[in-house]
Design a protein around this motif. Structure first.
Motif, PDB file in Angstrom:
ATOM      1  N   UNK A 152      14.850  -1.092  -1.684  1.00  0.00           N
ATOM      2  CA  UNK A 152      14.067  -0.492  -1.192  1.00  0.00           C
ATOM      3  C   UNK A 152      13.240   0.480  -2.415  1.00  0.00           C
ATOM      4  N   UNK A 153      12.071   0.429  -1.783  1.00  0.00           N
ATOM      5  CA  UNK A 153      11.082   1.464  -2.802  1.00  0.00           C
ATOM      6  C   UNK A 153      11.437   2.785  -2.454  1.00  0.00           C
ATOM      7  N   UNK A 154      11.354   3.609  -3.504  1.00  0.00           N
ATOM      8  CA  UNK A 154      11.311   3.396  -4.950  1.00  0.00           C
ATOM      9  C   UNK A 154      12.740   3.405  -5.717  1.00  0.00           C
ATOM     10  N   UNK A 155      13.830   3.293  -5.005  1.00  0.00           N
ATOM     11  CA  UNK A 155      15.154   3.135  -5.487  1.00  0.00           C
ATOM     12  C   UNK A 155      15.141   1.897  -6.402  1.00  0.00           C
ATOM     13  N   UNK A 156      14.674   0.765  -5.755  1.00  0.00           N
ATOM     14  CA  UNK A 156      15.008  -0.503  -6.501  1.00  0.00           C
ATOM     15  C   UNK A 156      14.358  -0.323  -7.813  1.00  0.00           C
ATOM     16  N   UNK A 157      13.174   0.184  -8.070  1.00  0.00           N
ATOM     17  CA  UNK A 157      12.043   0.344  -9.210  1.00  0.00           C
ATOM     18  C   UNK A 157      13.037   1.395 -10.200  1.00  0.00           C
ATOM     19  N   UNK A 164       1.656  -7.415  -3.315  1.00  0.00           N
ATOM     20  CA  UNK A 164       2.303  -7.549  -1.993  1.00  0.00           C
ATOM     21  C   UNK A 164       1.430  -6.520  -0.896  1.00  0.00           C
ATOM     22  N   UNK A 165       0.933  -7.273  -0.065  1.00  0.00           N
ATOM     23  CA  UNK A 165      -0.069  -6.343   0.917  1.00  0.00           C
ATOM     24  C   UNK A 165      -1.344  -6.873   0.880  1.00  0.00           C
ATOM     25  N   UNK A 166      -1.822  -7.066   2.188  1.00  0.00           N
ATOM     26  CA  UNK A 166      -3.215  -7.713   2.403  1.00  0.00           C
ATOM     27  C   UNK A 166      -3.938  -6.625   1.986  1.00  0.00           C
ATOM     28  N   UNK A 167      -3.940  -5.440   1.916  1.00  0.00           N
ATOM     29  CA  UNK A 167      -4.847  -4.328   1.812  1.00  0.00           C
ATOM     30  C   UNK A 167      -5.231  -4.362   0.280  1.00  0.00           C
ATOM     31  N   UNK A 191       0.570  -1.169   0.063  1.00  0.00           N
ATOM     32  CA  UNK A 191       0.019   0.058   0.095  1.00  0.00           C
ATOM     33  C   UNK A 191       0.802   1.235  -0.019  1.00  0.00           C
ATOM     34  N   UNK A 192       1.993   1.339   0.548  1.00  0.00           N
ATOM     35  CA  UNK A 192       2.962   2.386   0.622  1.00  0.00           C
ATOM     36  C   UNK A 192       3.235   2.585  -0.709  1.00  0.00           C
ATOM     37  N   UNK A 193       3.635   1.630  -1.458  1.00  0.00           N
ATOM     38  CA  UNK A 193       4.246   1.930  -2.922  1.00  0.00           C
ATOM     39  C   UNK A 193       3.197   2.341  -3.775  1.00  0.00           C
ATOM     40  N   UNK A 194       1.835   1.988  -3.615  1.00  0.00           N
ATOM     41  CA  UNK A 194       0.602   2.455  -4.420  1.00  0.00           C
ATOM     42  C   UNK A 194       0.712   3.802  -4.307  1.00  0.00           C
ATOM     43  N   UNK A 195       0.562   4.184  -2.749  1.00  0.00           N
ATOM     44  CA  UNK A 195       0.127   5.666  -2.604  1.00  0.00           C
ATOM     45  C   UNK A 195       1.312   6.507  -3.035  1.00  0.00           C
TER      46      UNK A 195
END
Length: 260
Positions: A175-180, A74-77, A49-53
């Motif tokens: 770590x996100x967003x560095x790896x992407x 990745x994430x139950x939400x 959810x952190x990545x999506x927001x």
């Protein structure tokens, strides 16, 4: 160019495409790409959810995610939203769980893994743990980059080391967003069939950070577990980011706002 079979559905969550796959599905796709499309670098994103927001705050990051060949939930939400939209996903697919599922299969298929990211200490413990748990797993190598921007020469050397090792799958734990961003910028130079950004999975598998029990994550409280164990690092991400995600999700699900 999308290479996922059309039978794999996807939904958009706050404008981010998320494929409706489970662990076994993702591993099958990885093996398919390695065996039949090894001449092209495919990449996998695993936003929670952190990545999506975060994509809502940074449109360029959203554009990067939309180029991924596979975006796993990745994430139950994300799973809850998928269920609300009619896709009965049984479980989330975290980077850690994807790696474990792949390693079990790789012990039989012989596919080789390379690990890029985190500290040398974490990588050493990661490799030691994997050799104990998966004795037949083939590890092509690992590399810890310096915690600063690389010079152009250093960057070329990193790519050369990875390519020379000839892995089938490159796992990136920056770590996100560095790896992407790193995968997106380097995917045309990497001679690796599959590259996956897996966030804190290196730390979890190495044991340097204790992962929440499965039942905690499956009930949506992994954020609370990590907040308790890593308060300085996680408070902003968990409390502020989590609240923002829920607010946006409610607006989207009720039709009060559309996210493109």
């Amino acid at each position: 160019m999308e290479t996922i079979p059309t039978s794999v559905p996807k939904i958009t969550i706050l404008g981010v495409p998320v494929h409706m796959v489970q662990r076994a599905d993702a591993v099958s796709l990885i093996e398919h790409w390695v065996k039949t499309e090894s001449d092209r670098c495919h990449w996998i994103a695993a936003p929670d959810m952190h990545g999506v927001v975060f994509t809502h705050k940074d449109p360029t990051f959203k554009a990067i995610l939309r180029t991924a060949d596979l975006v796993i939930p990745d994430g139950i939400t994300l799973v809850w939203i998928a269920r609300h939209k009619g896709f009965p996903l049984k479980q989330r697919v975290s980077g850690t769980d994807l790696m474990r599922e792949f390693f079990r299969s790789a012990c039989e298929t012989g596919l080789r893994s390379f690990f890029y990211g985190d500290t040398e200490e974490t990588l050493e413990r990661l490799v030691a743990n994997l050799r104990r748990e998966f004795p037949r797993l083939q590890i092509a190598g690992c590399l810890s980059p310096p915690f600063r921007p690389l010079t152009p020469q250093e960057d070329e050397e990193v790519i050369a080391k990875i390519n020379e090792a000839k892995p089938d799958v490159l796992w990136v734990g920056l770590g996100l967003p560095k790896q992407e961003r790193w995968i997106f910028e380097h995917r045309d130079k990497l001679r690796v069939p599959v590259v996956a950004g897996v966030g804190a999975a290196f730390k979890f598998l190495a044991g340097t950070v204790k992962r929440a029990p499965a039942w905690v994550g499956d009930h949506g409280f992994e954020w609370l577990w990590r907040l308790v164990h890593e308060p300085r690092r996680m408070w902003r991400r968990s409390l502020i980011g989590g609240t923002q995600f829920l607010g946006h999700a409610v607006l989207e699900l009720t039709g009060l706002r559309k996210y493109h």
